[in-house]
Design an enzyme around this catalytic site. Sequence first.
Site, PDB file in Angstrom:
ATOM      1  CB  CYS A  49     -21.903  45.541  -1.714  1.00 18.10           C
ATOM      2  SG  CYS A  49     -21.405  46.169  -3.331  1.00 18.10           S
ATOM      3  CD  GLU A  53     -22.299  41.174  -9.360  1.00 15.39           C
ATOM      4  OE1 GLU A  53     -21.429  41.167  -8.452  1.00 15.39           O
ATOM      5  OE2 GLU A  53     -22.084  40.691 -10.477  1.00 15.39           O
TER       6      GLU A  53
END
Length: 476
Positions: free
Chosen positions: A246, A212
Amino acid sequence: MDMTATLAAQRAAFTAELPVSLDTRRDRLKRARALVADNAARFCDALSEDFGHRSREQSMLTDIAGSTGPIDHALKHMAGWAKREKRSVQFPLGLLGARAWVEYQPKGVVGVIAPWNFPINLVMGPVAGAFAAGNRVMVKTSEFTPVVAALFEELAPKYFAAEELAFFGGGPDVGKAFAELPFDHLLFTGATGIGRHILHAAADNLTPVTLELGGKSPVILGAGADLKQAGERIAMGKMLNAGQICLAPDYVLAPAAQEAAIVDSLKTAATAMYPSLLANPDYTAVINDRHHQRLTDWIEDARAKGATVEVVNPAGEDFGASNSRKMPLHIVRDVTDDMTLMQEEIFGPVLPIVRYDGIDDAIGQVNRRDRPLGLYYFGPDGDERRRVLDRTISGGVTLDDVVFHVSMEDLPFGGVGPSGMGSYHGRDGFRTFSHARAVFRQAKLDVAKLAGLKPPYGDKLRRTVAKQIGIREPSA
């Protein structure tokens, strides 16, 4: 606690326990929930200490509720996810009573390497999926949040045996050793550059890896977009956790004629949410001096290369005279590709505005960069929206807002290419941490003989093959 010995103990306990009942999985999920919920205040204090200041309400939302939510979702739906799935059996076997299905088995021991920006949520979210699938878990916490890491190490033994869930702190050397362990699955959340090293470290053991990562998640302001609403939602997503997300909007693509209006909207929204910053308990600091300096350097690099930087500082506060690492929103205009902030993921409260000329130009600007983790589109034009969805590739999409697709537990969360590999959350997380085991049960009849599959071969086999490939039956 030795990592290699812990992995051996977890794997031995896992094997001895097989099959892992749903009741056992529920019990572990409930204890994981209690670990977070019982100690919410202490976790929020630890987060604020690690950050230099972190909004308590934000931490309750993103890290405490953000951890219990995935666990509750797994508790509610896990039994359905775990049911075996009937699959079809093709000709000729399906005519004679054969059966096929898929069973979802736990893989064993899952390793989780967690980041610093949401150091509770991005531990417990993966733990929820791993426990629901019946696995044991080992976690490597971030060295940038040592107080949170120490709290996990203190509290976890009160809720779990080390053979179920174990935490390990430390710096890059510990992280490297952790990634090199022969886990049955490894999940890493963090920077793309580090992700490459994780993949290399796991390769020798052929460990399945979910990455991720991040990237430059764009916002496209489409035709007819409500600029007031867009400004409010973009500013909220960019300033949450001081942009250290993110999925934070990394740059805004705006029609040239609307650039000034969206900048004004962003300023108005940021001022309404944060009329002051230094003493404002709702606004979070940049994690450490190194990251604060990095952001400062990138802003100065943009200025030196011709950018116009507008600082949203409603109270006129003197940030230079403060020892706080709080940083106001910086809106950067007149950006060019040679500026560092247009080449790297920003991960802070700095927002470039990029002009475009027509939706195909905006799509082209997205597509010439690495595929992002998130993509955001604002606008009521259904044809244009469909064109953006069809002509771009990203990990996920939020329409008419930013970031929120990550909050939907029934959607897979993950990147594509440099922004990630694989996905988790909800059912998709359960399957990521499970082995889909194919099972075929043969009929009682001698199918091989009836279909001519046994030597010596003859007309039966020729007829069987001819039917399967759709040709006239060949002669002997």
